[in-house]
Write an enzyme that holds these catalytic residues in place. Structure first.
Site, PDB file in Angstrom:
ATOM      1  CG  ASN A 115      -2.063   0.945   0.823  1.00 12.45           C
ATOM      2  OD1 ASN A 115      -2.572   1.276  -0.447  1.00 12.45           O
ATOM      3  ND2 ASN A 115      -2.414   1.826   2.459  1.00 12.45           N
ATOM      4  CB  SER A 126      -6.693   2.308  15.483  1.00  5.03           C
ATOM      5  OG  SER A 126      -7.707   3.111  15.053  1.00  5.03           O
ATOM      6  CB  ALA A 127      -9.693   6.746  18.138  1.00  5.36           C
ATOM      7  CE1 TYR A 147      -6.913  -1.045  10.843  1.00  2.05           C
ATOM      8  CE2 TYR A 147      -8.288   1.067  11.473  1.00  2.05           C
ATOM      9  CZ  TYR A 147      -7.079   0.369  11.226  1.00  2.05           C
ATOM     10  OH  TYR A 147      -6.195   1.057  12.155  1.00  2.05           O
ATOM     11  CE  LYS A 193      -4.370  -1.335  13.567  1.00  4.62           C
ATOM     12  NZ  LYS A 193      -2.395  -1.739  13.070  1.00  4.62           N
ATOM     13  CG  ASN A 243      -9.506   7.311   6.020  1.00  7.63           C
ATOM     14  OD1 ASN A 243      -9.100   6.904   5.403  1.00  7.63           O
ATOM     15  ND2 ASN A 243     -10.892   7.222   7.223  1.00  7.63           N
TER      16      ASN A 243
HETATM   17  P1  NAD Z   1      -0.356   2.886   5.379  1.00  8.13           P
HETATM   18  O1  NAD Z   1      -0.716   1.863   4.169  1.00  8.13           O
HETATM   19  O2  NAD Z   1       0.211   3.807   4.738  1.00  8.13           O
HETATM   20  O3  NAD Z   1       1.378   2.109   5.789  1.00  8.13           O
HETATM   21  C1  NAD Z   1       0.846   0.982   5.922  1.00  8.13           C
HETATM   22  C2  NAD Z   1       2.252  -0.007   5.737  1.00  8.13           C
HETATM   23  O4  NAD Z   1       2.649  -1.419   5.633  1.00  8.13           O
HETATM   24  C3  NAD Z   1       2.454  -0.326   3.976  1.00  8.13           C
HETATM   25  O5  NAD Z   1       3.691   0.552   3.194  1.00  8.13           O
HETATM   26  C4  NAD Z   1       2.239  -1.229   3.044  1.00  8.13           C
HETATM   27  O6  NAD Z   1       2.605  -1.705   2.090  1.00  8.13           O
HETATM   28  C5  NAD Z   1       3.068  -2.372   4.997  1.00  8.13           C
HETATM   29  N1  NAD Z   1       2.522  -3.387   5.203  1.00  8.13           N
HETATM   30  C6  NAD Z   1       1.015  -3.586   5.101  1.00  8.13           C
HETATM   31  N2  NAD Z   1       0.792  -4.560   5.621  1.00  8.13           N
HETATM   32  C7  NAD Z   1       2.716  -5.394   5.521  1.00  8.13           C
HETATM   33  C8  NAD Z   1       3.076  -6.319   5.298  1.00  8.13           C
HETATM   34  N3  NAD Z   1       2.371  -7.690   5.673  1.00  8.13           N
HETATM   35  N4  NAD Z   1       4.670  -7.005   5.929  1.00  8.13           N
HETATM   36  C9  NAD Z   1       4.844  -5.729   5.361  1.00  8.13           C
HETATM   37  N5  NAD Z   1       4.527  -4.834   4.589  1.00  8.13           N
HETATM   38  C10 NAD Z   1       3.593  -4.485   4.981  1.00  8.13           C
HETATM   39  O7  NAD Z   1      -1.056   3.164   6.754  1.00  8.13           O
HETATM   40  P2  NAD Z   1      -0.278   4.629   8.292  1.00  8.13           P
HETATM   41  O8  NAD Z   1      -1.574   5.154   7.730  1.00  8.13           O
HETATM   42  O9  NAD Z   1       0.354   4.675   7.646  1.00  8.13           O
HETATM   43  O10 NAD Z   1      -0.489   3.468   9.214  1.00  8.13           O
HETATM   44  C11 NAD Z   1       0.399   2.915   9.801  1.00  8.13           C
HETATM   45  C12 NAD Z   1      -0.550   1.995  11.036  1.00  8.13           C
HETATM   46  O11 NAD Z   1      -1.066   2.921  11.591  1.00  8.13           O
HETATM   47  C13 NAD Z   1      -1.643   0.867  10.341  1.00  8.13           C
HETATM   48  O12 NAD Z   1      -1.387  -0.211  11.256  1.00  8.13           O
HETATM   49  C14 NAD Z   1      -2.443   0.801  10.508  1.00  8.13           C
HETATM   50  O13 NAD Z   1      -3.489   0.422  10.652  1.00  8.13           O
HETATM   51  C15 NAD Z   1      -2.582   1.791  12.136  1.00  8.13           C
HETATM   52  N6  NAD Z   1      -3.429   3.694  11.967  1.00  8.13           N
HETATM   53  C16 NAD Z   1      -3.159   4.302  11.315  1.00  8.13           C
HETATM   54  C17 NAD Z   1      -4.266   5.411  11.083  1.00  8.13           C
HETATM   55  C18 NAD Z   1      -4.718   6.086  10.094  1.00  8.13           C
HETATM   56  O14 NAD Z   1      -5.951   6.603   9.916  1.00  8.13           O
HETATM   57  N7  NAD Z   1      -3.999   6.385   9.162  1.00  8.13           N
HETATM   58  C19 NAD Z   1      -5.349   5.352  12.179  1.00  8.13           C
HETATM   59  C20 NAD Z   1      -4.946   4.574  13.526  1.00  8.13           C
HETATM   60  C21 NAD Z   1      -4.140   3.480  12.961  1.00  8.13           C
HETATM   61  C1  UD1 Z   2     -11.612   6.508  10.117  1.00  7.06           C
HETATM   62  C2  UD1 Z   2     -11.149   4.582  10.262  1.00  7.06           C
HETATM   63  C3  UD1 Z   2     -11.448   4.134  11.300  1.00  7.06           C
HETATM   64  C4  UD1 Z   2     -10.871   4.563  12.271  1.00  7.06           C
HETATM   65  C5  UD1 Z   2     -10.289   6.773  12.980  1.00  7.06           C
HETATM   66  C6  UD1 Z   2      -9.397   6.920  13.285  1.00  7.06           C
HETATM   67  C7  UD1 Z   2     -13.071   4.657   8.295  1.00  7.06           C
HETATM   68  C8  UD1 Z   2     -14.215   4.080   7.650  1.00  7.06           C
HETATM   69  N1  UD1 Z   2     -12.664   4.546   9.754  1.00  7.06           N
HETATM   70  O1  UD1 Z   2     -12.734   6.914  10.550  1.00  7.06           O
HETATM   71  O2  UD1 Z   2     -11.363   2.721  11.722  1.00  7.06           O
HETATM   72  O3  UD1 Z   2      -9.981   4.057  13.908  1.00  7.06           O
HETATM   73  O4  UD1 Z   2     -10.062   7.030  10.894  1.00  7.06           O
HETATM   74  O5  UD1 Z   2      -7.921   6.164  12.635  1.00  7.06           O
HETATM   75  O6  UD1 Z   2     -12.079   4.117   7.538  1.00  7.06           O
HETATM   76  N2  UD1 Z   2     -16.573  11.516   6.507  1.00  7.06           N
HETATM   77  C9  UD1 Z   2     -17.277  12.778   5.956  1.00  7.06           C
HETATM   78  N3  UD1 Z   2     -17.420  12.420   4.164  1.00  7.06           N
HETATM   79  C10 UD1 Z   2     -16.353  11.750   3.470  1.00  7.06           C
HETATM   80  C11 UD1 Z   2     -15.296  11.034   4.600  1.00  7.06           C
HETATM   81  C12 UD1 Z   2     -15.828  11.182   5.945  1.00  7.06           C
HETATM   82  O7  UD1 Z   2     -18.439  13.467   5.430  1.00  7.06           O
HETATM   83  O8  UD1 Z   2     -15.814  11.090   1.989  1.00  7.06           O
HETATM   84  C13 UD1 Z   2     -16.446  12.182   7.265  1.00  7.06           C
HETATM   85  C14 UD1 Z   2     -17.335  10.642   8.324  1.00  7.06           C
HETATM   86  O9  UD1 Z   2     -18.515  10.601   8.550  1.00  7.06           O
HETATM   87  C15 UD1 Z   2     -16.903  11.344   9.904  1.00  7.06           C
HETATM   88  C16 UD1 Z   2     -15.244  12.646   9.520  1.00  7.06           C
HETATM   89  O10 UD1 Z   2     -15.771  12.921   8.191  1.00  7.06           O
HETATM   90  O11 UD1 Z   2     -17.585  12.155  10.610  1.00  7.06           O
HETATM   91  C17 UD1 Z   2     -14.278  11.360   9.253  1.00  7.06           C
HETATM   92  O12 UD1 Z   2     -14.181  10.802   8.906  1.00  7.06           O
HETATM   93  P1  UD1 Z   2     -12.308   9.656   8.529  1.00  7.06           P
HETATM   94  O13 UD1 Z   2     -11.486  10.544   7.855  1.00  7.06           O
HETATM   95  O14 UD1 Z   2     -12.886   8.376   7.937  1.00  7.06           O
HETATM   96  O15 UD1 Z   2     -11.918   8.817  10.367  1.00  7.06           O
HETATM   97  P2  UD1 Z   2     -13.122   8.604  10.962  1.00  7.06           P
HETATM   98  O16 UD1 Z   2     -15.041   8.010  11.001  1.00  7.06           O
HETATM   99  O17 UD1 Z   2     -12.392   8.641  11.935  1.00  7.06           O
END
Ligand code: NAD
Ligand code: UD1
Length: 338
Positions: free
Chosen positions: A35, A124-125, A149, A153, A199
């Site tokens: 990804n 994650s939250a 998902y 977590k 998102n």
């Molecule tokens: P991302 O997808 O940009 O980064 C994840 C990376 O892991 C990618 O580069 C992907 O190629 C790599 N990857 C996935 N599976 C793998 C595997 N089996 N072996 C090796 N590499 C692998 O996502 P991110 O937003 O940077 O998120 C990082 C971490 O934080 C994730 O675990 C995600 O669930 C967690 N997280 C993200 C958010 C968010 O909103 N972005 C919120 C809460 C938690």
């Molecule tokens: C996302 C993840 C959740 C994770 C959290 C924090 C999804 C579905 N959920 O949720 O698992 O714990 O981030 O990392 O990905 N919105 C719109 N229009 C859009 C997109 C979003 O109105 O096109 C709204 C949503 O309804 C929400 C807010 O924007 O009220 C934020 O959405 P998003 O960025 O997806 O975050 P979370 O809902 O917190």
């Protein structure tokens, strides 16, 4: 100090590599690029002047991990690697459990074999139940996740907590991120989701740059100040710095410790759209649609434990988050172009 960063080519991982290198920490990345793009690591070098050492491969590949741990002596590991797309996890649950839990189990096994028992885990939250009052505290009720998902977590935290209980040499920070957005201020690295973004912030940014026609706001009848969903958005560079602070903590403290990383402030969808438009002087066409299944009205952190334990708090403003997102998106309209 030497750190292995799994998933280090991804969104949060690449920003964390910058902060690690800037803190003079030797940084080694393992990523299968499922990804992400290796270009993010070239950009890390452009920003810092140093290339993280890169192993391309899967965290579940035990033989590869064994080789990496034989070639390097790590002080700790930051485990970002995982799949994170909520709707995809509903369609492909087994893939999510296998990747997110399988990677954590293999990683812990090889770490223990090499006597490296310090881990920072991306949680994650989403682990919190919807029954809680806001703000969410680390001891608020967990579970009732609405998708696979979220359960990965929740279960990942459970596994790591049990490992730390069974073997008191382990030191594990379970970092519960709220909503990371924004990009490095250089505009060289940022979030580059594949396909249509789920998102809010990437959808706003792609709408502003013309890749999407208009944003659909999911629901305007919530019990919030303007009827739209409220979340705790934090700048990804603040979040990255939180990981450096967490390393400092686990160098000194054993056990598994859940810690919220958020700002403690709730922002509505309309607040976000208006701030983005105003700060960047761009249009973001939007309309209202129905609520998205599984969404809660409001979600924000109580953020004092991170301040107390890690000495960390989010410093950047909502304006910074909007400005930095736009700098990244407008100078890289197609992300890393892959
Ligand atoms: P991302 O997808 O940009 O980064 C994840 C990376 O892991 C990618 O580069 C992907 O190629 C790599 N990857 C996935 N599976 C793998 C595997 N089996 N072996 C090796 N590499 C692998 O996502 P991110 O937003 O940077 O998120 C990082 C971490 O934080 C994730 O675990 C995600 O669930 C967690 N997280 C993200 C958010 C968010 O909103 N972005 C919120 C809460 C938690
Ligand atoms: C996302 C993840 C959740 C994770 C959290 C924090 C999804 C579905 N959920 O949720 O698992 O714990 O981030 O990392 O990905 N919105 C719109 N229009 C859009 C997109 C979003 O109105 O096109 C709204 C949503 O309804 C929400 C807010 O924007 O009220 C934020 O959405 P998003 O960025 O997806 O975050 P979370 O809902 O917190």
């Amino acid at each position: 100090m030497k750190v292995l960063v799994t998933g280090g080519a991804g969104y949060i991982g690449s920003h964390t590599c910058v902060e690690l290198i800037n803190s003079s920490i030797d940084t080694v990345v393992l990523d299968n690029l499922c990804n992400s793009s290796e270009k993010s690591l070239d950009r890390v070098r452009e920003i810092t002047g140093t290339s993280p050492v890169f192993y391309k491969g899967d965290v579940r590949d035990e033989a590869l991990l064994e080789r990496i741990f034989s070639e390097n002596e790590f002080d700790c590991v930051i485990h970002f690697a995982g799949l994170k797309c909520v709707p995809e996890s509903v369609k492909k649950p087994a893939e999510y459990y296998e990747n997110n839990l399988g990677s954590t189990l293999v990683l812990c096994k090889v770490m223990a074999r090499h006597g490296c028992k310090r881990l920072v885990f991306s949680s994650s939250a989403t682990v919190y139940s919807a029954v809680n009052e806001m703000p969410l505290k680390e001891d608020s009720i967990k579970g009732d996740c609405t998708n696979p998902y979220g359960w990965t977590k929740y279960m990942g935290e459970r596994i790591l907590t049990d490992i730390a209980t069974a073997d008191p040499e382990w030191a594990i920070a379970l970092l519960r991120y709220f909503n990371p957005i924004g990009a490095h201020e250089s505009g060289l690295i940022g979030e580059d989701p594949r396909g249509i973004p789920n998102n809010l912030m990437p959808f706003i940014a792609q709408t502003a740059v013309g890749r999407r026609d208009r944003l659909t706001v999911f629901g305007n009848d919530y019990n919030t100040k303007d009827g739209t969903g409220v979340r705790d958005y934090l700048h990804v560079v603040d979040l990255a710095k939180g990981h450096v602070a967490a390393i400092g903590y686990i160098m000194e403290h054993k056990g598994a410790e859940p810690i919220n990383l958020g700002t403690g402030t709730g922002i509505s969808v309309l607040d976000m759209v208006e701030t983005f438009k105003q700060v960047n002087q761009v249009d973001v066409p939007y309309g209202f649609g129905p609520r998205r299944a599984g969404d809660v009205a409001t979600c924000y952190a109580q953020a004092d434990k991170a301040k107390r334990l890690l000495g960390w708090r989010a410093e950047k403003t909502l304006e910074d988050m909007c400005r930095d997102t736009w700098r990244w998106q407008s100078s890289n309209p197609d992300g890393y172009g892959e």
